[in-house]
Scaffold this active site. Structure first.
Site, short mmCIF file in Angstrom:
data_model
loop_
_atom_site.label_atom_id
_atom_site.label_comp_id
_atom_site.label_asym_id
_atom_site.label_seq_id
_atom_site.Cartn_x
_atom_site.Cartn_y
_atom_site.Cartn_z
N LYS A 1 37.58 15.20 58.83
CA LYS A 1 37.06 13.83 58.70
C LYS A 1 37.65 12.90 59.75
O LYS A 1 38.86 12.76 59.87
CB LYS A 1 37.37 13.33 57.29
CG LYS A 1 36.66 12.06 56.93
CD LYS A 1 36.45 11.99 55.43
CE LYS A 1 36.03 10.60 54.99
NZ LYS A 1 35.61 10.57 53.60
N ARG B 1 35.44 6.28 48.98
CA ARG B 1 34.33 6.44 48.04
C ARG B 1 34.81 7.12 46.76
O ARG B 1 35.79 7.83 46.77
CB ARG B 1 33.21 7.30 48.66
CG ARG B 1 32.46 6.63 49.78
CD ARG B 1 31.44 7.58 50.38
NE ARG B 1 30.52 8.08 49.38
CZ ARG B 1 30.45 9.36 48.99
NH1 ARG B 1 31.24 10.27 49.53
NH2 ARG B 1 29.61 9.72 48.07
N ARG C 1 30.93 25.77 49.97
CA ARG C 1 31.42 26.92 49.17
C ARG C 1 31.98 27.97 50.08
O ARG C 1 31.34 28.35 51.06
CB ARG C 1 30.27 27.53 48.39
CG ARG C 1 30.20 27.08 46.96
CD ARG C 1 28.88 27.49 46.41
NE ARG C 1 28.99 28.70 45.60
CZ ARG C 1 27.93 29.25 45.01
NH1 ARG C 1 26.74 28.74 45.15
NH2 ARG C 1 28.09 30.32 44.27
C1 BTN Z 1 35.31 7.25 52.39
O1 BTN Z 1 35.77 7.59 51.29
O2 BTN Z 1 34.94 8.08 53.21
C2 BTN Z 1 35.17 5.79 52.75
C3 BTN Z 1 36.39 5.27 53.42
C4 BTN Z 1 36.29 3.80 53.78
C5 BTN Z 1 37.61 3.24 54.27
C6 BTN Z 1 37.46 1.83 54.77
S1 BTN Z 1 38.86 1.27 55.65
C7 BTN Z 1 38.21 -0.36 55.65
C8 BTN Z 1 37.63 -0.59 54.28
N1 BTN Z 1 38.66 -1.02 53.36
C9 BTN Z 1 38.87 -0.13 52.39
O3 BTN Z 1 39.71 -0.25 51.47
N2 BTN Z 1 38.08 0.92 52.56
C10 BTN Z 1 37.21 0.77 53.70
#
Ligand code: BTN
Length: 262
Positions: free
Chosen positions: A132, A66, A261
Site C-alpha cells: 500500500k 477505512r 486468497r
Molecule cells: C485507508 O484506510 O486506506 C484510508 C486512509 C486515509 C488516511 C488519510 S491521512 C489524511 C486523512 N486523515 C485521516 O485521519 N485519515 C485520512
C-alpha cells in the site's frame, strides 16, 4: 528512510496551484501535529462553510483509515491531507466517488511520478507491487459535503516492520518535495472533481481496468456482516465489486475489505 526536513508551507503549496484552481481552495490550514486532518474538518464544517477548505498535517496522533482502522501517521515523511468539497448537484454515492478519486490519483502518479506499476486495490487503495502506497477516506456530516482524506507514503521508517506498506521513495529512489506533491494532489482534485460532478463515474471508469489489481484473482471480501470467497469479476457502473462466489453466483459489494486468497 529518506530524511525530509522540508516543512509543509501553505504559501509554497499555493504557488503550485494553477490560477484556474485557486478559486476552488478557500483555506489551507497546516499543523505540525493534529489528531486527524479529517476529524479536524468534520468538527469545523457547518451549513455555511464554503467548499475548498484544506487541512494538512506533518503528523497525526489519531490518523484514521477505512472501516475503523488506524492510519499510521509518523512525522516528517508523508502526506496527510484532507479537503472539504461541496457537490452542488446531488451528492454522489461514497463508493463511486472513492473509486473516481482512486483513479484520479493513480493517473496522477503514473503520469507525473512515472510509476508504471501503480494499481488500485478495490475500492481505493493505491498499490504498488502488492503493497500500500496510499489510501482515501471519505466522510460526510449530514448532507453538507464530503471530507476527502488522503494519506500518501513518501518515505517510511526502516526500523519499523511494515511489510504491507511501500513509499514513493522506495519505488522511485528519488527525493520528493512534499509541498510540490501536495500542490499536484490538490490541482488534480480541483481539475477532476468538477468533471466527476458533471459526468459521474462514467468518465473515470474507462480507466479502471488499467489499474485494477484484483480482477480474475481469487479473493475474500469482508464486510461487517460476512466473509465470502470467490473470483473478482471487475466492478459495475457504480463501482461495486463483482464477485463470482464459489457457487458461480455473481454478488455485488459497494463497501468492504478485500484480501487475495493464498
Ligand atoms: C485507508 O484506510 O486506506 C484510508 C486512509 C486515509 C488516511 C488519510 S491521512 C489524511 C486523512 N486523515 C485521516 O485521519 N485519515 C485520512
Amino acid at each position: 528512510m529518506l530524511n525530509i526536513t522540508e516543512t509543509i508551507n501553505s504559501e509554497h503549496i499555493l504557488t503550485g496551484i494553477s490560477l484556474k484552481n485557486r478559486h476552488y481552495l478557500t483555506k489551507i490550514d497546516v499543523f505540525d501535529t493534529i489528531n486527524s486532518t479529517n476529524t479536524y474538518l468534520l468538527e469545523k464544517i457547518n451549513q455555511k462553510t464554503a467548499s475548498g477548505w484544506v487541512c494538512i498535517a506533518n503528523q497525526q496522533s489519531a490518523g484514521r483509515g477505512r472501516l475503523g482502522k488506524t492510519w499510521y501517521s509518523p512525522p516528517g515523511n508523508n502526506i496527510y491531507c484532507s479537503l472539504f468539497w461541496r457537490f452542488e448537484k446531488l451528492p454522489p454515492t461514497m463508493s463511486s466517488l472513492g473509486i473516481a478519486i482512486a483513479i484520479m490519483l493513480a493517473k496522477m502518479l503514473q503520469e507525473f511520478k512515472t510509476i508504471p506499476a501503480i494499481q488500485i486495490k478495490w475500492p481505493n487503495d493505491l498499490w504498488v507491487n502488492g503493497k500500500k502506497l496510499g489510501g482515501i477516506l471519505l466522510e460526510t456530516k449530514s448532507s453538507l459535503g464530503v471530507v476527502i482524506g488522503i494519506g500518501l507514503n513518501l518515505s517510511l521508517p526502516t526500523n519499523k516492520n511494515l511489510p504491507q506498506a511501500t513509499s514513493l521513495h522506495e519505488i522511485t529512489q528519488q527525493p520528493e518535495n512534499r509541498n510540490d506533491l501536495i500542490a499536484l494532489l490538490l490541482n488534480t482534485l480541483c481539475d477532476q472533481l468538477p468533471l466527476f460532478e458533471n459526468e459521474g463515474l462514467r468518465l473515470f471508469i474507462k480507466d479502471w481496468d488499467k489499474f485494477d489489481a484484483l480482477t480474475g484473482k481469487e479473493i475474500k471480501v469482508y464486510t461487517h456482516k460476512m466473509e465470502i470467497h470467490g473470483i473478482m469479476r471487475g466492478i459495475n457502473e457504480h463501482g461495486a465489486l463483482i464477485l463470482e462466489d464459489d457457487a458461480g453466483l455473481l454478488r455485488y459489494f459497494s463497501y468492504g475489505e478485500v484480501s487475495i486468497r493464498c
